[in-house]
Design a protein around this motif. Structure first.
Motif, PDB file in Angstrom:
ATOM      1  N   LYS A 213      33.920  43.746  36.836  1.00  0.00           N
ATOM      2  CA  LYS A 213      32.643  43.045  36.738  1.00  0.00           C
ATOM      3  C   LYS A 213      32.750  41.789  35.881  1.00  0.00           C
ATOM      4  CE  LYS A 213      30.072  47.376  37.206  1.00  0.00           C
ATOM      5  NZ  LYS A 213      29.088  48.286  36.602  1.00  0.00           N
ATOM      6  N   CYS A 214      31.906  40.838  36.163  1.00  0.00           N
ATOM      7  CA  CYS A 214      31.829  39.598  35.393  1.00  0.00           C
ATOM      8  C   CYS A 214      31.474  39.932  33.941  1.00  0.00           C
ATOM      9  CB  CYS A 214      30.790  38.656  35.991  1.00  0.00           C
ATOM     10  SG  CYS A 214      30.491  37.175  34.991  1.00  0.00           S
ATOM     11  N   PRO A 215      32.209  39.414  32.971  1.00  0.00           N
ATOM     12  CA  PRO A 215      31.908  39.724  31.567  1.00  0.00           C
ATOM     13  C   PRO A 215      30.568  39.166  31.097  1.00  0.00           C
ATOM     14  CG  PRO A 215      33.634  38.063  31.732  1.00  0.00           C
ATOM     15  CD  PRO A 215      33.416  38.585  33.112  1.00  0.00           C
ATOM     16  N   ILE A 224      40.137  37.105  41.308  1.00  0.00           N
ATOM     17  CA  ILE A 224      41.070  35.987  41.186  1.00  0.00           C
ATOM     18  C   ILE A 224      40.844  35.002  42.329  1.00  0.00           C
ATOM     19  CG2 ILE A 224      43.502  35.320  41.254  1.00  0.00           C
ATOM     20  CD1 ILE A 224      44.131  38.104  40.071  1.00  0.00           C
ATOM     21  N   LYS A 225      40.650  33.743  41.971  1.00  0.00           N
ATOM     22  CA  LYS A 225      40.453  32.695  42.959  1.00  0.00           C
ATOM     23  C   LYS A 225      41.584  31.667  42.956  1.00  0.00           C
ATOM     24  CE  LYS A 225      36.663  33.597  45.190  1.00  0.00           C
ATOM     25  NZ  LYS A 225      36.700  33.780  46.663  1.00  0.00           N
ATOM     26  N   GLU A 226      42.248  31.518  41.820  1.00  0.00           N
ATOM     27  CA  GLU A 226      43.337  30.540  41.721  1.00  0.00           C
ATOM     28  C   GLU A 226      44.511  31.156  40.969  1.00  0.00           C
ATOM     29  OE1 GLU A 226      41.287  27.562  39.600  1.00  0.00           O
ATOM     30  OE2 GLU A 226      40.325  26.678  41.343  1.00  0.00           O
ATOM     31  N   VAL A 227      45.702  30.812  41.406  1.00  0.00           N
ATOM     32  CA  VAL A 227      46.929  31.292  40.772  1.00  0.00           C
ATOM     33  C   VAL A 227      47.767  30.088  40.356  1.00  0.00           C
ATOM     34  CG1 VAL A 227      49.091  32.545  41.131  1.00  0.00           C
ATOM     35  CG2 VAL A 227      46.960  33.453  42.073  1.00  0.00           C
ATOM     36  N   TYR A 248      39.865  33.747  37.140  1.00  0.00           N
ATOM     37  CA  TYR A 248      38.836  34.620  37.695  1.00  0.00           C
ATOM     38  C   TYR A 248      37.533  33.834  37.842  1.00  0.00           C
ATOM     39  CZ  TYR A 248      41.712  38.772  36.850  1.00  0.00           C
ATOM     40  OH  TYR A 248      42.711  39.719  36.874  1.00  0.00           O
ATOM     41  N   HIS A 249      36.823  34.091  38.951  1.00  0.00           N
ATOM     42  CA  HIS A 249      35.535  33.436  39.196  1.00  0.00           C
ATOM     43  C   HIS A 249      34.473  34.488  39.494  1.00  0.00           C
ATOM     44  CE1 HIS A 249      37.107  29.183  40.439  1.00  0.00           C
ATOM     45  NE2 HIS A 249      37.836  29.705  39.482  1.00  0.00           N
ATOM     46  N   CYS A 250      33.264  34.249  39.016  1.00  0.00           N
ATOM     47  CA  CYS A 250      32.115  35.071  39.379  1.00  0.00           C
ATOM     48  C   CYS A 250      31.313  34.336  40.447  1.00  0.00           C
ATOM     49  CB  CYS A 250      31.235  35.350  38.165  1.00  0.00           C
ATOM     50  SG  CYS A 250      29.715  36.247  38.575  1.00  0.00           S
TER      51      CYS A 250
END
Length: 278
Positions: A213-215, A224-227, A248-250
């Motif tokens: 969950k989003c903090p 994860i959206k970008e590496v 990480y993206h919400c």
């Protein structure tokens, strides 16, 4: 967020046997199975109906189309694809995607697994000896087979064959009429236990994504959206292709967070370095 709600599983091929027990246990939902919407209308593995859209678009259409028949706003759908492995081209691969769509909370969560565990195959044959050899490799009769007069022509097409006598009967019928037979593995989940296991793996990955969950806003699916690659070599300190960090993206509040060294190591073995091991 999900406890006590109905969850529609948009499938006609028995995937609920794998998906429902996991999600009911983990989230307290009550699963119901699609009986109305023809999921094959969005594409079939055997080729009669070509999949016209990418995987995510197809999943979204499958979810929304199935929901039209039910008083429900929570749905899950699965979509698989088969072919050469993207990096090891001579090995067949199965990639499974699962989408959870929650209209009440405007939430879409997708998980996917790429696996080399598959019996995916197809070829032309013209003898019972070749048929027996292919069927043995394809794990028949626990895994179903398809017989066709032509790989892309469906004037004769028999699916879901799991009986040896039927297999020989249909094979000789097509062979006598067309001179050759195209035999392929039936990749529908209900006829392919190996694929079912990959769908099960994908279900558990989806569970982990939902639990993450989003903090800030606590919305499920903080993913994860970008590496960023460039983990330094332990010998020469040059950047390698190994992962250095992930972002990480919400989807709801758009919060972003970067995690360094996601694989719990700060340096890479020189064997994976383009300079130390070119």
């Amino acid at each position: 967020m999900f406890e006590g709600r109905k969850l529609l599983i948009a499938t006609q091929h028995g995937k609920e046997k794998i998906i429902a027990p996991v999600l009911e246990k983990e989230f307290g939902v009550t699963c119901i199975v699609n009986q109305e919407f023809d999921t094959d209308s969005l594409g079939t593995f055997s080729g009669e109906m070509e999949r016209k859209n990418d995987v995510i678009t197809t999943l979204r259409k499958k979810c929304l189309s199935a929901l039209q028949y039910y008083q429900c706003d929570l749905v899950i759908a699965s979509e698989g694809s088969f072919g050469a492995h993207p990096s090891v081209f001579f090995i067949p691969a199965n990639e499974e995607h699962l989408m959870l769509l929650d209209l009440e909370n405007n939430l879409e969560i997708v998980a996917n697994v790429l696996s080399t565990s598959t019996n995916f195959n197809g070829t032309y044959i013209n003898s019972e000896e070749e048929l027996i050899e292919f069927s043995s490799t394809a794990q028949f009769p626990s895994h179903g087979l398809i017989l066709k007069s032509n790989e892309t022509n469906f004037s004769k097409c028999y699916k879901g064959i799991t009986n040896k006598e039927e297999l020989k009967l249909k094979f000789n019928e097509i062979l006598n009429s067309f001179g050759k037979v195209f035999v392929e593995t039936d990749m529908r989940a209900c006829y392919n236990p190996t694929r079912m296991k990959v769908i099960e793996q994908t279900t558990y990955q989806l569970v982990e994504k939902i639990k993450n969950k989003c903090p800030l806003c606590k919305t499920p699916g903080f993913e994860i959206k970008e590496v960023t690659r460039g983990l330094p070599c332990n010998l020469c300190n040059s950047p390698t292709q190994s992962v250095l960090s992930v972002n990480y993206h919400c989807k709801k509040c758009l919060h972003k967070e970067t995690k360094l060294f996601p694989n719990t190591k700060q340096y890479e073995d020189p064997m994976y370095c383009d300079y130390c091991n070119p």
